[in-house]
Design a protein around this motif. Structure first.
Motif, mmCIF file in Angstrom:
data_model
loop_
_atom_site.group_PDB
_atom_site.id
_atom_site.type_symbol
_atom_site.label_atom_id
_atom_site.label_comp_id
_atom_site.label_asym_id
_atom_site.label_seq_id
_atom_site.Cartn_x
_atom_site.Cartn_y
_atom_site.Cartn_z
ATOM 1 N N GLY A 76 0.926 -1.273 -0.021
ATOM 2 C CA GLY A 76 0.037 -0.049 -0.237
ATOM 3 C C GLY A 76 0.786 1.057 -0.189
ATOM 4 N N ILE A 77 0.367 2.343 -0.318
ATOM 5 C CA ILE A 77 1.020 3.666 -0.765
ATOM 6 C C ILE A 77 1.737 4.132 0.691
ATOM 7 C CG2 ILE A 77 0.954 5.840 -1.716
ATOM 8 C CD1 ILE A 77 -1.415 4.552 -3.542
ATOM 9 N N SER A 78 1.086 4.151 1.779
ATOM 10 C CA SER A 78 1.758 4.490 3.169
ATOM 11 C C SER A 78 2.982 4.027 3.336
ATOM 12 C CB SER A 78 0.639 3.910 4.417
ATOM 13 O OG SER A 78 0.650 2.709 4.360
ATOM 14 N N GLY A 79 3.206 2.831 2.433
ATOM 15 C CA GLY A 79 4.797 2.388 2.802
ATOM 16 C C GLY A 79 5.809 3.447 2.100
ATOM 17 N N ARG A 97 4.719 9.797 -7.704
ATOM 18 C CA ARG A 97 4.443 8.349 -7.571
ATOM 19 C C ARG A 97 3.310 7.979 -6.666
ATOM 20 N NH1 ARG A 97 6.340 3.814 -8.947
ATOM 21 N NH2 ARG A 97 8.164 4.644 -9.975
ATOM 22 N N THR A 98 3.375 8.884 -5.529
ATOM 23 C CA THR A 98 2.369 8.677 -4.457
ATOM 24 C C THR A 98 1.162 9.612 -4.759
ATOM 25 O OG1 THR A 98 3.458 10.218 -2.998
ATOM 26 C CG2 THR A 98 4.306 8.176 -2.653
ATOM 27 N N HIS A 99 0.882 10.042 -5.845
ATOM 28 C CA HIS A 99 -0.123 10.960 -6.201
ATOM 29 C C HIS A 99 -1.446 9.931 -6.427
ATOM 30 C CE1 HIS A 99 -2.730 14.009 -7.958
ATOM 31 N NE2 HIS A 99 -2.031 14.799 -7.590
ATOM 32 N N PHE A 100 -2.601 10.246 -5.763
ATOM 33 C CA PHE A 100 -3.644 9.463 -6.022
ATOM 34 C C PHE A 100 -4.119 9.054 -7.391
ATOM 35 C CE2 PHE A 100 -8.343 9.132 -6.796
ATOM 36 C CZ PHE A 100 -8.641 8.272 -5.894
ATOM 37 N N SER A 101 -4.173 10.272 -8.322
ATOM 38 C CA SER A 101 -4.403 10.238 -9.623
ATOM 39 C C SER A 101 -3.318 9.157 -10.410
ATOM 40 C CB SER A 101 -4.527 11.400 -10.385
ATOM 41 O OG SER A 101 -5.312 12.422 -9.614
ATOM 42 N N GLU A 102 -2.099 9.138 -9.764
ATOM 43 C CA GLU A 102 -1.162 8.092 -10.545
ATOM 44 C C GLU A 102 -1.440 6.760 -9.997
ATOM 45 O OE1 GLU A 102 1.166 8.954 -12.718
ATOM 46 O OE2 GLU A 102 0.510 11.101 -12.790
ATOM 47 N N LEU A 124 18.620 -14.042 5.283
ATOM 48 C CA LEU A 124 18.750 -15.431 4.594
ATOM 49 C C LEU A 124 19.750 -16.105 4.273
ATOM 50 C CD1 LEU A 124 15.396 -14.360 2.245
ATOM 51 C CD2 LEU A 124 15.436 -15.574 4.684
ATOM 52 N N GLY A 125 20.941 -15.531 4.086
ATOM 53 C CA GLY A 125 21.875 -16.037 3.457
ATOM 54 C C GLY A 125 21.887 -16.536 2.168
ATOM 55 N N LEU A 126 20.819 -15.909 1.326
ATOM 56 C CA LEU A 126 20.438 -16.374 0.050
ATOM 57 C C LEU A 126 20.679 -15.099 -0.867
ATOM 58 C CD1 LEU A 126 17.463 -18.358 0.706
ATOM 59 C CD2 LEU A 126 19.783 -19.487 0.229
ATOM 60 N N PRO A 127 21.063 -15.220 -2.043
ATOM 61 C CA PRO A 127 20.695 -14.144 -3.150
ATOM 62 C C PRO A 127 19.406 -14.204 -3.532
ATOM 63 C CG PRO A 127 22.483 -15.759 -4.060
ATOM 64 C CD PRO A 127 21.726 -16.252 -2.744
ATOM 65 N N VAL A 128 18.899 -12.851 -3.344
ATOM 66 C CA VAL A 128 17.673 -12.337 -3.527
ATOM 67 C C VAL A 128 17.220 -11.294 -4.816
ATOM 68 C CG1 VAL A 128 15.459 -11.078 -2.303
ATOM 69 C CG2 VAL A 128 17.114 -12.828 -1.148
ATOM 70 N N THR A 129 16.440 -11.917 -5.531
ATOM 71 C CA THR A 129 15.757 -11.033 -6.596
ATOM 72 C C THR A 129 14.618 -10.389 -5.916
ATOM 73 O OG1 THR A 129 16.917 -12.104 -8.065
ATOM 74 C CG2 THR A 129 15.329 -10.698 -8.991
ATOM 75 N N PHE A 130 14.434 -8.992 -5.826
ATOM 76 C CA PHE A 130 13.287 -8.330 -5.280
ATOM 77 C C PHE A 130 12.733 -7.442 -6.083
ATOM 78 C CE2 PHE A 130 12.118 -4.761 -1.924
ATOM 79 C CZ PHE A 130 10.790 -5.429 -2.087
ATOM 80 N N THR A 131 11.166 -7.612 -6.385
ATOM 81 C CA THR A 131 10.507 -6.797 -7.143
ATOM 82 C C THR A 131 9.347 -6.013 -6.245
ATOM 83 O OG1 THR A 131 11.170 -7.617 -9.263
ATOM 84 C CG2 THR A 131 9.295 -6.432 -9.291
ATOM 85 N N PRO A 132 9.440 -5.018 -5.815
ATOM 86 C CA PRO A 132 8.421 -4.276 -5.123
ATOM 87 C C PRO A 132 7.286 -3.686 -6.068
ATOM 88 C CG PRO A 132 10.296 -2.695 -4.941
ATOM 89 C CD PRO A 132 10.645 -3.983 -5.715
ATOM 90 N N HIS A 133 6.176 -3.587 -5.713
ATOM 91 C CA HIS A 133 4.977 -2.771 -6.354
ATOM 92 C C HIS A 133 4.320 -1.930 -5.428
ATOM 93 C CE1 HIS A 133 5.905 -6.735 -8.467
ATOM 94 N NE2 HIS A 133 5.310 -6.130 -9.630
ATOM 95 N N LEU A 134 3.832 -0.829 -6.016
ATOM 96 C CA LEU A 134 2.836 -0.009 -5.149
ATOM 97 C C LEU A 134 1.414 -0.360 -5.941
ATOM 98 C CD1 LEU A 134 4.054 3.870 -5.133
ATOM 99 C CD2 LEU A 134 3.910 1.972 -3.357
ATOM 100 N N VAL A 135 0.516 -0.562 -5.036
ATOM 101 C CA VAL A 135 -0.552 -0.927 -5.448
ATOM 102 C C VAL A 135 -1.593 0.073 -4.683
ATOM 103 C CG1 VAL A 135 -0.337 -3.463 -5.440
ATOM 104 C CG2 VAL A 135 -1.095 -2.664 -3.447
ATOM 105 N N PRO A 136 -2.852 0.453 -5.340
ATOM 106 C CA PRO A 136 -3.775 1.390 -5.018
ATOM 107 C C PRO A 136 -4.497 1.081 -3.565
ATOM 108 C CG PRO A 136 -4.991 0.364 -6.724
ATOM 109 C CD PRO A 136 -3.379 -0.182 -6.648
ATOM 110 N N LEU A 137 -3.480 0.820 -2.565
ATOM 111 C CA LEU A 137 -4.521 0.603 -1.044
ATOM 112 C C LEU A 137 -3.478 1.438 -0.043
ATOM 113 C CD1 LEU A 137 -3.973 -3.462 -0.813
ATOM 114 C CD2 LEU A 137 -6.227 -2.142 -1.289
#
Length: 322
Positions: free
Chosen positions: A169-172, A180-185, A208-221
């Protein structure tokens, strides 16, 4: 506490004001130029006034919560520790143990870390908290990823790398306004960001001691995280082993609820300090998918910080969080 005007800070004020073992003496902003203000949404829960930051205002406080930007936390924590306070920090300033990684992602953090610094995920690091001087709380995305995979990684059930695909959610993103955090966007849209550059990636890899591929997303919450993690199992590991490992790891973890093969949903955890975890194993291919959901402002921030406070002070872990 310090940083009471942000989203996480306001949640902290609400939790601490109702905590039976806490006495919220003062709530400050994260700048010495902040204008006095109140929090109308907390009227009758907490009717105090938030004033500008000044270390002298915290005199008499045994524990200080820092819910402020990294650069501010890095400098103010040192001052507070020198004055004898114990500090619970919600920023990323003290999370990374490797100096080179800190210099890249949190350049304002001093090197070395202050004596008595403990990075703590309460479900795994509770024993180290009572002796800490500075408790560094995990980030919201890493909390979900670590609770998903840490039991499996520590049991030696995983091999290779891990993929973490998470929606927040956008509060993050905090209160700072941007396109990026604009309501209309954001309304009616989902967007990935910070590919191969998000500062939570080294935090996940460190734990974790592991290689990590991380993809974050913003969702309209407004709040909530859903993290879907993909990993490969060591040959021969069965679905029953995965299930038994997770159940054993969280048998006494009050704030982790296992949903087994029923996939959890954000709506079941918002406004709570719970993290719900479900998983599925494909034995023929040796793959496991773990789905975790939590409220980024509570289990991912303020609620987890209060868990740390309870551990630090000897209160029941769920005190003030239900």
């Amino acid at each position: 506490m310090v940083g009471a005007t942000g989203y996480g800070g306001q949640e902290l004020v609400r939790l601490l004001a109702r905590h039976p073992g806490a006495d919220l003496k003062v709530a400050l902003g994260s700048s010495d130029s902040d204008q006095p203000r109140t929090l109308p949404g907390l009227a009758r829960t907490w009717d105090g006034q938030i004033t500008a930051y000044h270390a002298d205002a915290l005199a008499g406080c045994e524990v200080v919560f820092l819910s402020a930007p990294e650069a501010f936390a890095a400098t103010s924590a040192a001052e507070l520790l020198a004055r004898g306070h114990r500090v619970i920090d919600l920023s990323g300033a003290f999370r990374l143990k490797d100096a080179a990684q800190r210099a890249r992602f949190y350049p304002a953090t001093p090197d070395p870390l202050p004596d008595g610094t403990v990075y703590s995920l309460p479900e795994f690091d509770a024993a180290a908290v009572p002796g800490a001087r500075l408790i560094s709380c995990p980030g919201c995305y890493p909390t979900a990823a670590m609770l998903s995979l840490l039991p499996l990684a520590r049991a030696g059930l995983l091999q290779g790398d891990a993929i973490v695909d998470a929606k927040s959610g956008i509060s993050g993103a905090g209160k700072g306004a941007s396109e990026r955090t604009h309501f209309s966007e954001n309304h009616g849209s989902v967007a990935a960001y910070a590919l191969f550059s998000h500062r939570h990636t080294p935090e996940m890899e460190q734990a974790l001691g592991l290689p990590v591929t991380f993809t974050p997303h913003l969702v309209p919450l407004d709040r909530g995280i859903l993290s879907t993690t993909y990993a490969r199992l060591v040959p021969g590991v069965t679905a029953a082993q995965v299930a038994n490992t997770l159940r054993a790891a969280y048998a006494k973890a009050f704030f982790v609820r296992l949903t087994d093969d029923r996939m959890p949903e954000i709506k079941h955890v918002v406004h709570t300090n719970f993290c719900d975890i479900g998983w599925k194993v494909d034995e023929p291919t040796g793959r496991v998918i773990v789905v975790a959901v939590l409220d980024n402002l509570l289990k991912g921030a303020a609620g987890q910080a209060v868990q740390q406070f309870n551990l630090l002070c000897g209160f029941p872990e769920a005190e003030g969080l239900l």
